[in-house]
Scaffold this motif. Structure first.
Motif, PDB file in Angstrom:
ATOM      1  N   PHE A  22      38.055  17.094  49.277  1.00 59.45           N
ATOM      2  CA  PHE A  22      38.407  15.678  49.208  1.00 59.45           C
ATOM      3  C   PHE A  22      39.412  15.450  50.332  1.00 59.45           C
ATOM      4  O   PHE A  22      40.454  16.111  50.377  1.00 59.45           O
ATOM      5  CB  PHE A  22      39.081  15.331  47.874  1.00 59.45           C
ATOM      6  CG  PHE A  22      38.169  15.379  46.690  1.00 59.45           C
ATOM      7  CD1 PHE A  22      37.133  14.470  46.564  1.00 59.45           C
ATOM      8  CD2 PHE A  22      38.362  16.318  45.692  1.00 59.45           C
ATOM      9  CE1 PHE A  22      36.301  14.494  45.454  1.00 59.45           C
ATOM     10  CE2 PHE A  22      37.535  16.354  44.589  1.00 59.45           C
ATOM     11  CZ  PHE A  22      36.501  15.441  44.469  1.00 59.45           C
ATOM     12  N   LYS A 129      37.020  20.792  46.366  1.00 62.21           N
ATOM     13  CA  LYS A 129      36.110  20.215  45.377  1.00 62.21           C
ATOM     14  C   LYS A 129      35.547  21.327  44.502  1.00 62.21           C
ATOM     15  O   LYS A 129      35.357  22.444  44.955  1.00 62.21           O
ATOM     16  CB  LYS A 129      34.924  19.530  46.062  1.00 62.21           C
ATOM     17  CG  LYS A 129      35.215  18.207  46.685  1.00 62.21           C
ATOM     18  CD  LYS A 129      33.931  17.582  47.210  1.00 62.21           C
ATOM     19  CE  LYS A 129      34.193  16.289  47.918  1.00 62.21           C
ATOM     20  NZ  LYS A 129      32.956  15.708  48.452  1.00 62.21           N
ATOM     21  N   HIS A 130      35.250  20.975  43.271  1.00 59.39           N
ATOM     22  CA  HIS A 130      34.537  21.881  42.378  1.00 59.39           C
ATOM     23  C   HIS A 130      33.044  21.639  42.550  1.00 59.39           C
ATOM     24  O   HIS A 130      32.623  20.655  43.149  1.00 59.39           O
ATOM     25  CB  HIS A 130      34.933  21.633  40.922  1.00 59.39           C
ATOM     26  CG  HIS A 130      36.382  21.926  40.657  1.00 59.39           C
ATOM     27  ND1 HIS A 130      36.858  23.206  40.560  1.00 59.39           N
ATOM     28  CD2 HIS A 130      37.431  21.101  40.486  1.00 59.39           C
ATOM     29  CE1 HIS A 130      38.157  23.163  40.331  1.00 59.39           C
ATOM     30  NE2 HIS A 130      38.544  21.900  40.277  1.00 59.39           N
ATOM     31  N   ASN A 131      32.226  22.543  42.013  1.00 61.85           N
ATOM     32  CA  ASN A 131      30.774  22.399  42.148  1.00 61.85           C
ATOM     33  C   ASN A 131      30.265  21.096  41.541  1.00 61.85           C
ATOM     34  O   ASN A 131      29.387  20.443  42.091  1.00 61.85           O
ATOM     35  CB  ASN A 131      30.046  23.581  41.519  1.00 61.85           C
ATOM     36  CG  ASN A 131      30.093  24.799  42.408  1.00 61.85           C
ATOM     37  OD1 ASN A 131      30.254  24.659  43.622  1.00 61.85           O
ATOM     38  ND2 ASN A 131      29.955  25.973  41.835  1.00 61.85           N
ATOM     39  N   TYR A 132      30.844  20.678  40.406  1.00 64.09           N
ATOM     40  CA  TYR A 132      30.361  19.450  39.778  1.00 64.09           C
ATOM     41  C   TYR A 132      30.715  18.224  40.630  1.00 64.09           C
ATOM     42  O   TYR A 132      29.986  17.249  40.635  1.00 64.09           O
ATOM     43  CB  TYR A 132      30.869  19.287  38.344  1.00 64.09           C
ATOM     44  CG  TYR A 132      32.365  19.333  38.172  1.00 64.09           C
ATOM     45  CD1 TYR A 132      33.140  18.208  38.362  1.00 64.09           C
ATOM     46  CD2 TYR A 132      33.004  20.503  37.783  1.00 64.09           C
ATOM     47  CE1 TYR A 132      34.511  18.233  38.192  1.00 64.09           C
ATOM     48  CE2 TYR A 132      34.373  20.550  37.606  1.00 64.09           C
ATOM     49  CZ  TYR A 132      35.126  19.408  37.815  1.00 64.09           C
ATOM     50  OH  TYR A 132      36.481  19.429  37.649  1.00 64.09           O
ATOM     51  N   ASP A 133      31.838  18.276  41.364  1.00 62.31           N
ATOM     52  CA  ASP A 133      32.177  17.181  42.280  1.00 62.31           C
ATOM     53  C   ASP A 133      31.153  17.087  43.402  1.00 62.31           C
ATOM     54  O   ASP A 133      30.746  15.994  43.799  1.00 62.31           O
ATOM     55  CB  ASP A 133      33.564  17.386  42.888  1.00 62.31           C
ATOM     56  CG  ASP A 133      34.675  17.285  41.864  1.00 62.31           C
ATOM     57  OD1 ASP A 133      34.512  16.504  40.897  1.00 62.31           O
ATOM     58  OD2 ASP A 133      35.698  17.975  42.020  1.00 62.31           O
ATOM     59  N   LYS A 134      30.743  18.239  43.924  1.00 60.58           N
ATOM     60  CA  LYS A 134      29.765  18.259  45.012  1.00 60.58           C
ATOM     61  C   LYS A 134      28.427  17.700  44.531  1.00 60.58           C
ATOM     62  O   LYS A 134      27.776  16.938  45.243  1.00 60.58           O
ATOM     63  CB  LYS A 134      29.573  19.688  45.529  1.00 60.58           C
ATOM     64  CG  LYS A 134      30.805  20.248  46.211  1.00 60.58           C
ATOM     65  CD  LYS A 134      30.569  21.686  46.627  1.00 60.58           C
ATOM     66  CE  LYS A 134      31.850  22.339  47.071  1.00 60.58           C
ATOM     67  NZ  LYS A 134      31.667  23.736  47.419  1.00 60.58           N
ATOM     68  N   ARG A 135      28.026  18.060  43.299  1.00 59.91           N
ATOM     69  CA  ARG A 135      26.773  17.550  42.744  1.00 59.91           C
ATOM     70  C   ARG A 135      26.840  16.039  42.571  1.00 59.91           C
ATOM     71  O   ARG A 135      25.887  15.329  42.868  1.00 59.91           O
ATOM     72  CB  ARG A 135      26.460  18.225  41.408  1.00 59.91           C
ATOM     73  CG  ARG A 135      25.879  19.623  41.557  1.00 59.91           C
ATOM     74  CD  ARG A 135      25.286  20.112  40.259  1.00 59.91           C
ATOM     75  NE  ARG A 135      26.266  20.284  39.201  1.00 59.91           N
ATOM     76  CZ  ARG A 135      26.964  21.392  38.996  1.00 59.91           C
ATOM     77  NH1 ARG A 135      26.804  22.436  39.776  1.00 59.91           N
ATOM     78  NH2 ARG A 135      27.822  21.463  38.009  1.00 59.91           N
ATOM     79  N   GLN A 136      27.983  15.545  42.094  1.00 58.05           N
ATOM     80  CA  GLN A 136      28.139  14.097  41.919  1.00 58.05           C
ATOM     81  C   GLN A 136      28.034  13.371  43.260  1.00 58.05           C
ATOM     82  O   GLN A 136      27.407  12.312  43.351  1.00 58.05           O
ATOM     83  CB  GLN A 136      29.486  13.774  41.270  1.00 58.05           C
ATOM     84  CG  GLN A 136      29.534  14.106  39.802  1.00 58.05           C
ATOM     85  CD  GLN A 136      30.925  13.922  39.214  1.00 58.05           C
ATOM     86  OE1 GLN A 136      31.896  13.738  39.937  1.00 58.05           O
ATOM     87  NE2 GLN A 136      31.008  13.990  37.895  1.00 58.05           N
ATOM     88  N   ASP A 137      28.634  13.946  44.306  1.00 55.07           N
ATOM     89  CA  ASP A 137      28.549  13.332  45.636  1.00 55.07           C
ATOM     90  C   ASP A 137      27.110  13.296  46.124  1.00 55.07           C
ATOM     91  O   ASP A 137      26.658  12.297  46.692  1.00 55.07           O
ATOM     92  CB  ASP A 137      29.411  14.094  46.645  1.00 55.07           C
ATOM     93  CG  ASP A 137      30.890  13.772  46.504  1.00 55.07           C
ATOM     94  OD1 ASP A 137      31.224  12.858  45.727  1.00 55.07           O
ATOM     95  OD2 ASP A 137      31.704  14.439  47.177  1.00 55.07           O
TER      96      ASP A 137
END
Length: 157
Positions: A22, A129-137
């Motif tokens: 981020f 970023k965590h993996n779930y943040d990357k997926r959300q992006d």
């Protein structure tokens, strides 16, 4: 000449940084380089992958920034992975030092470019970023692309 008309030549960019971090704030810094490093940068032979900045003794340095040796450099060539000093105002360095003491903040180089003939580095204050943040992006980017595609299809008719 206005600020919008300043010619900028990008030497290299760290595209993965925006995916992995981020970005909270960006800073423009100067780079202290040797002669053959400038020639290699102008040829675009640099890599910011896995590079980061550290603050030591109120000075800021970039580590693991790879600038390939210049082909015609012979004995005057440099070490490709040497630590390079960044040129910033002392107040900005102190501000960054206090921010990086906070949990999770790091200094990541985003791109190296030439502005008015001088090498500059865009440095970002970032948090991982965590993996779930990357997926959300990725999902948000795909949804935006689908909406734009649907609007484009709609405009055809």
């Amino acid at each position: 000449m206005g600020k919008q008309n300043i010619p900028i030549k990008i030497a290299c960019e760290n595209r993965k940084a925006r995916h992995d971090y981020f970005i909270h704030e960006t800073f423009e810094t100067g780079l202290a380089l040797q002669g053959t490093e400038v020639k290699s940068l102008r040829a675009g032979k640099a890599n910011l992958k896995d590079s980061y900045a550290v603050i030591k003794n109120n000075e800021i340095f970039v580590e693991h920034m790879h600038i390939s040796p210049y082909e015609q450099g012979n004995i005057f060539n440099h070490d490709p992975l040497r630590t390079r000093k960044l040129l910033m105002h002392k107040a900005e360095i102190i501000k960054l030092f206090s921010k990086t003491r906070e949990k999770g903040y790091t200094l990541v180089p985003l791109k190296v470019y030439f502005k008015h003939g001088k090498a500059k580095l865009e440095l970002a204050l970032a948090s991982g970023k965590h993996n779930y943040d990357k997926r959300q992006d990725l999902q948000a980017k795909a949804a935006k692309r689908d909406v734009e595609r649907a609007l484009k299809e709609r405009q055809r008719f």
